[in-house]
Design an enzyme around this catalytic site. Structure first.
Site, PDB file in Angstrom:
ATOM      1  N   PHE A  29      31.209 -19.125  15.508  1.00  0.00           N
ATOM      2  CA  PHE A  29      29.892 -19.625  15.118  1.00  0.00           C
ATOM      3  C   PHE A  29      29.389 -18.784  13.949  1.00  0.00           C
ATOM      4  O   PHE A  29      29.534 -17.561  13.954  1.00  0.00           O
ATOM      5  CB  PHE A  29      28.930 -19.555  16.308  1.00  0.00           C
ATOM      6  CG  PHE A  29      27.787 -20.515  16.202  1.00  0.00           C
ATOM      7  CD1 PHE A  29      27.939 -21.845  16.542  1.00  0.00           C
ATOM      8  CD2 PHE A  29      26.558 -20.079  15.746  1.00  0.00           C
ATOM      9  CE1 PHE A  29      26.876 -22.738  16.434  1.00  0.00           C
ATOM     10  CE2 PHE A  29      25.490 -20.966  15.635  1.00  0.00           C
ATOM     11  CZ  PHE A  29      25.649 -22.293  15.975  1.00  0.00           C
ATOM     12  N   ALA A  63      28.846 -15.433  19.711  1.00  0.00           N
ATOM     13  CA  ALA A  63      28.486 -14.085  20.160  1.00  0.00           C
ATOM     14  C   ALA A  63      28.322 -14.010  21.672  1.00  0.00           C
ATOM     15  O   ALA A  63      28.593 -12.983  22.288  1.00  0.00           O
ATOM     16  CB  ALA A  63      27.205 -13.628  19.463  1.00  0.00           C
ATOM     17  N   GLU A  65      30.129 -15.265  23.927  1.00  0.00           N
ATOM     18  CA  GLU A  65      31.431 -15.086  24.573  1.00  0.00           C
ATOM     19  C   GLU A  65      32.088 -13.743  24.277  1.00  0.00           C
ATOM     20  O   GLU A  65      33.117 -13.406  24.867  1.00  0.00           O
ATOM     21  CB  GLU A  65      32.385 -16.220  24.168  1.00  0.00           C
ATOM     22  CG  GLU A  65      32.011 -17.571  24.728  1.00  0.00           C
ATOM     23  CD  GLU A  65      30.892 -18.284  23.984  1.00  0.00           C
ATOM     24  OE1 GLU A  65      30.308 -19.225  24.553  1.00  0.00           O
ATOM     25  OE2 GLU A  65      30.570 -17.882  22.834  1.00  0.00           O
ATOM     26  N   THR A  93      13.657 -21.471  17.980  1.00  0.00           N
ATOM     27  CA  THR A  93      13.558 -21.402  19.437  1.00  0.00           C
ATOM     28  C   THR A  93      13.890 -19.991  19.920  1.00  0.00           C
ATOM     29  O   THR A  93      14.439 -19.176  19.166  1.00  0.00           O
ATOM     30  CB  THR A  93      14.548 -22.392  20.091  1.00  0.00           C
ATOM     31  OG1 THR A  93      15.882 -21.914  19.861  1.00  0.00           O
ATOM     32  CG2 THR A  93      14.385 -23.792  19.523  1.00  0.00           C
ATOM     33  N   HIS A  95      16.245 -19.175  21.701  1.00  0.00           N
ATOM     34  CA  HIS A  95      17.692 -19.085  21.896  1.00  0.00           C
ATOM     35  C   HIS A  95      18.250 -17.812  21.262  1.00  0.00           C
ATOM     36  O   HIS A  95      19.102 -17.129  21.839  1.00  0.00           O
ATOM     37  CB  HIS A  95      18.361 -20.337  21.307  1.00  0.00           C
ATOM     38  CG  HIS A  95      19.826 -20.377  21.473  1.00  0.00           C
ATOM     39  ND1 HIS A  95      20.695 -20.045  20.462  1.00  0.00           N
ATOM     40  CD2 HIS A  95      20.598 -20.701  22.542  1.00  0.00           C
ATOM     41  CE1 HIS A  95      21.938 -20.165  20.887  1.00  0.00           C
ATOM     42  NE2 HIS A  95      21.908 -20.571  22.151  1.00  0.00           N
ATOM     43  N   PHE A 120      30.670  -2.389  18.311  1.00  0.00           N
ATOM     44  CA  PHE A 120      29.669  -3.451  18.249  1.00  0.00           C
ATOM     45  C   PHE A 120      29.433  -3.820  16.787  1.00  0.00           C
ATOM     46  O   PHE A 120      28.894  -3.019  16.010  1.00  0.00           O
ATOM     47  CB  PHE A 120      28.349  -2.956  18.883  1.00  0.00           C
ATOM     48  CG  PHE A 120      27.272  -3.997  18.923  1.00  0.00           C
ATOM     49  CD1 PHE A 120      27.224  -4.902  19.973  1.00  0.00           C
ATOM     50  CD2 PHE A 120      26.310  -4.061  17.945  1.00  0.00           C
ATOM     51  CE1 PHE A 120      26.209  -5.863  20.029  1.00  0.00           C
ATOM     52  CE2 PHE A 120      25.294  -5.007  17.997  1.00  0.00           C
ATOM     53  CZ  PHE A 120      25.252  -5.913  19.041  1.00  0.00           C
TER      54      PHE A 120
END
Length: 125
Positions: A29, A63, A65, A93, A95, A120
Site C-alpha cells: 500500500f 502497514a 500486516e 477518517t 483510519h 521500524f
C-alpha cells in the site's frame, strides 16, 4: 580508494554486514513511497556487504500486516535482522490513527520479544 578508517566510513557506522541474512518487509500500500524505501534499504544493505541473495524482500499488503509478518520472520530462525517498511498517509477518517497505532505497537511488541533486531521504518505522514 579505500574509505576504511576515514570520516566517510565512520559516518556509515563501520558496520560489516557480510554474511548477514536480512528480511526486508515492504508494505505494498502506498507503493509510490514504499518502493523507494525498499530500494534505499537494499542499497544501504549492499553498501555494508549484505548480498542480494541474503536480503530477502517480503511484500505484505499494508502497514497493518507488518507486525504479524515480522513476528513470523523473527521466529523462522532464517534471519539475523528484520527491516519493516511502510507508509500510512492521513486521510479524512480516523483510519490513519488506528493503522499507525497498531503498526507501531505491534512492531514494538515484536522487537521486544525478538532476539534479533527489528527495524521500524514506517512513515506516518
Amino acid at each position: 580508494m579505500s574509505t576504511e578508517g576515514s570520516p566517510v566510513e565512520a559516518s556509515r557506522g563501520g558496520v560489516d554486514g557480510t554474511g548477514l541474512r536480512v528480511a526486508v518487509l515492504v508494505a505494498r500500500f502506498n507503493a509510490h513511497v514504499t518502493d523507494r524505501l525498499r530500494d534505499g534499504a537494499l542499497e544501504a544493505l549492499a553498501e555494508h556487504g549484505v548480498t542480494a541473495e541474503d536480503a530477502h524482500v517480503i511484500p505484505v499488503p499494508g502497514a497493518w500486516e507488518l507486525p504479524q509478518t515480522a513476528a513470523r520472520a523473527t521466529e523462522a530462525g532464517r534471519y539475523d535482522a528484520v527491516i519493516t517498511l511502510g507508509c500510512v498517509i492521513r486521510g479524512e477518517t480516523p483510519h490513519f490513527d488506528f493503522v499507525c497505532q497498531e503498526a507501531s505497537l505491534g512492531l514494538g511488541a515484536v522487537a521486544r520479544a525478538s532476539t534479533i533486531p527489528v527495524v521500524f521504518g514506517v512513515l506516518t505522514t
